[in-house]
Design an enzyme around this catalytic site. Structure first.
Site, PDB file in Angstrom:
ATOM      1  N   LYS A 102      24.844 -42.301  -2.270  1.00  0.00           N
ATOM      2  CA  LYS A 102      23.430 -42.615  -1.902  1.00  0.00           C
ATOM      3  C   LYS A 102      22.549 -41.436  -1.895  1.00  0.00           C
ATOM      4  CE  LYS A 102      22.194 -46.021   0.570  1.00  0.00           C
ATOM      5  NZ  LYS A 102      21.681 -46.883  -0.396  1.00  0.00           N
ATOM      6  N   MET A 132      12.271 -36.916   2.280  1.00  0.00           N
ATOM      7  CA  MET A 132      12.947 -36.960   1.046  1.00  0.00           C
ATOM      8  C   MET A 132      11.677 -37.152  -0.083  1.00  0.00           C
ATOM      9  SD  MET A 132      15.316 -40.038   2.062  1.00  0.00           S
ATOM     10  CE  MET A 132      14.192 -41.218   3.050  1.00  0.00           C
ATOM     11  N   ASP A 158      27.652 -41.466   3.899  1.00  0.00           N
ATOM     12  CA  ASP A 158      26.869 -41.013   2.696  1.00  0.00           C
ATOM     13  C   ASP A 158      26.612 -39.716   2.632  1.00  0.00           C
ATOM     14  OD1 ASP A 158      24.477 -41.067   4.122  1.00  0.00           O
ATOM     15  OD2 ASP A 158      24.282 -43.116   3.850  1.00  0.00           O
TER      16      ASP A 158
END
Length: 556
Positions: free
Chosen positions: A60, A190, A38
């Site tokens: 993703k 994130m 990903d």
């Protein structure tokens, strides 16, 4: 391959710097039959896989998924049931906000053997790369790691149910009251898309505005940047200075520390001292093998490399021909050599069957891969292209024929027929010259070059200073993707027709954003069919010549 005998390795790809990959992860990448990766996994790691390894991109990223999680689970089961050794390659560690546990459970339920290979998590390594320890005596005796992404009620992003559709978010589910009271260091992964909400939440929960903070962007790589500030100014300064994902946010007293003698060059706002390509961005197209070798050479010169290697090597299924009737084996690419020896192993061909064969290669890159397999080329042209290979080799064969005709009959028994071992889309110059000279040959397609659509879609959105092409086929594939991208933009904007590609990437006088570099004249001829932008051509078909070409242009 026997059905049902496959195995899946949930593999941590580390935090950015590919040299931080574990030895065990490197080993399974080298021998796997398929890799499912990903966006957060360093794509440079794909260079270590075999040429015939199936590479499947599943996306993703924040806000959208190429493939939803349930489909990824099904894909892993499917590939393992084909009897394949599968690497599920993830960024960082598979079990740190990577949903690796869910994938393990899905495989376990399907009766598939699965093993997790830990990776270095960005939660610890990225702050460390900026000189920030997450614990430090007298400042922090503990640390807490959370994800800053918006989450659903179950603590995870909600699956949209359809591929390429936005992931629905239901708002942040972080317990700011608890996080604000916790001692030690708070590490947020994130979190850049919600930095405003995170800072506001911590402040409203009682965290001091003067709490030291840091944002480390693209940590452990040559592009690393670090912002040190306080919580009250974190969102404003990060926004003003252009800090975006991927980045790690650190909140706590340790954020003031700088335990490093020298930060990465990009973090200091400098280039790699003394190197002409410092800070220059170069997009590298082609196959992973070509892109990997060129990327390594460019990075040594200080360049920031964008992996745009959307071409795939797809090994053909036809078995190798019997080699006894051939006097010469002819390789026109490093990929061809790698695929040839892989097929030899798979077909259980004894390498001793090559003892009386002479080998011709198109250039030093191909010769180097041959040497890695314990063999050395008997012929290589002075200029590394198909025309010079064909002309020089046929002259060599005709000379040997003339010598043989004057010797004993036994000398004439050595076959002169050549076997071309190359891509199905190879240049026609080889067989045309051999036909002209009256020399027998067989053109055997070892592999086909195909396009990974997902990678090409991402590649055409990149706008580096230079884009490098290693073949005319790569040029055609890139501009085909670029034209599709332009059409999609026009459709979205409701336009009936868009600007031609040559205007979008026009040369310096028209406000250029990039230049193109070609590995040879044939490649350059193809490029000029698609654009009027500045085109540079390397003096020879080699990685070293491409780097020298970019260096010369920057020096002007």
């Amino acid at each position: 391959m026997n059905k049902g005998n496959g195995k899946v390795y949930l593999t941590g790809g580390g935090c950015g710097d590919i040299e931080l990959l574990t030895i065990k992860a490197a080993e399974v990448l080298r021998r796997c039959d398929a890799v499912v990766y990903d966006s957060l996994a360093p794509e440079a790691l794909l260079r270590w896989t075999r040429p015939d390894c199936e590479k499947i991109y599943v996306g993703k990223r924040y806000g959208s998924h190429v493939m939803k999680q349930s489909k990824i689970n099904d894909l892993l089961v499917e590939k393992a049931l084909e009897g394949k050794t599968v690497v599920r390659l993830k960024g960082g560690d598979p079990y740190v906000f990577g949903r690796g546990g869910e994938e393990f459970q899905a495989l376990q339920s399907a009766g598939i053997s699965c093993e997790e290979i830990p990776g270095i998590s960005s939660a610890i390594a990225v702050p460390a790369a900026a000189g920030i320890p997450v614990t430090h005596r007298g400042l922090s005796a503990a640390f807490t790691v959370v994800t800053g992404t918006a989450a659903g009620e179950d603590g995870q992003e909600e699956d949209p149910g359809q591929e390429n559709k936005p992931v629905r978010k239901t708002g942040l589910r972080l317990d700011f009251e608890t996080l604000a009271r916790l001692p030690g260091t708070l590490v947020i992964l994130m979190g850049m898309h919600h930095l405003r909400e995170i800072t506001a939440g911590l402040l409203s929960a009682g965290k001091s505005q003067d709490t030291p903070c840091a944002v480390v962007m693209e940590g452990t790589t040559g592009r690393q940047r670090c912002l040190r500030t306080v919580l009250g100014r974190l969102y404003e300064e990060a926004t003003e200075q252009g800090f975006t994902s991927p980045a790690v946010i650190v909140v706590g007293a340790v954020a003031e520390l700088q335990l490093t003698d020298r930060l990465p060059a990009a973090a200091e706002g400098k280039g790699i001292e003394g190197r002409l390509l410092a800070g220059v961005t170069v997009g590298v197209t082609g196959t992973p093998h070509f892109a990997g070798k060129l990327a390594a050479a460019l990075e040594q010169e200080g360049a920031v490399v964008k992996d745009m290697s959307f071409m795939e090597v797809r090994q053909t299924k036809e078995p190798l021909p019997e080699l006894a009737s051939f006097g010469w084996l002819v390789f026109t690419s490093p990929n061809g050599v790698s695929v040839f020896f892989d097929k030899m192993r798979r077909e259980r061909r004894d390498v001793r069957s090559l003892y009386d064969k002479k080998i011709a290669v198109i250039g030093p890159g191909t010769a180097a891969v041959l040497e890695e397999n314990g063999l050395y080329a008997d012929y290589m042209p002075d200029f590394y292209d198909a025309e010079h290979l064909a002309r020089g080799l046929t002259e060599r064969i005709l000379q040997e024929r003339a010598v043989g005709e004057g010797e004993c009959p036994a000398a004439k028994a050595v076959p002169e027929q050549a076997l071309f071992l190359r891509a199905r889309q190879g240049s026609d110059r080889l067989h045309l010259v051999f036909q002209e000279k009256g020399i027998s040959y067989v053109d055997y397609p070892l592999y086909e070059l195909g396009v990974c659509e997902e990678k090409r879609t991402r590649a055409v959105t990149e706008k580096p200073d230079y884009i490098v092409f290693g073949s005319a086929l790569g040029v055609r594939a890139y501009f085909e993707g670029l034209e599709r991208d332009q059409t999609a933009e026009n459709d979205a904007a409701g336009c009936s027709a868009g600007e031609p590609v040559s205007c979008r990437d026009a040369c310096a006088g028209c406000g250029v954003r990039q230049k193109y570099v070609c590995i040879g004249e044939k490649c350059g001829e193809e490029l000029r069919k698609h654009t009027t932008a500045c085109c540079l051509t390397a003096e020879e078909a080699s990685v070293e010549a491409i780097v020298a070409c970019v260096r010369r242009d920057r020096a002007q």
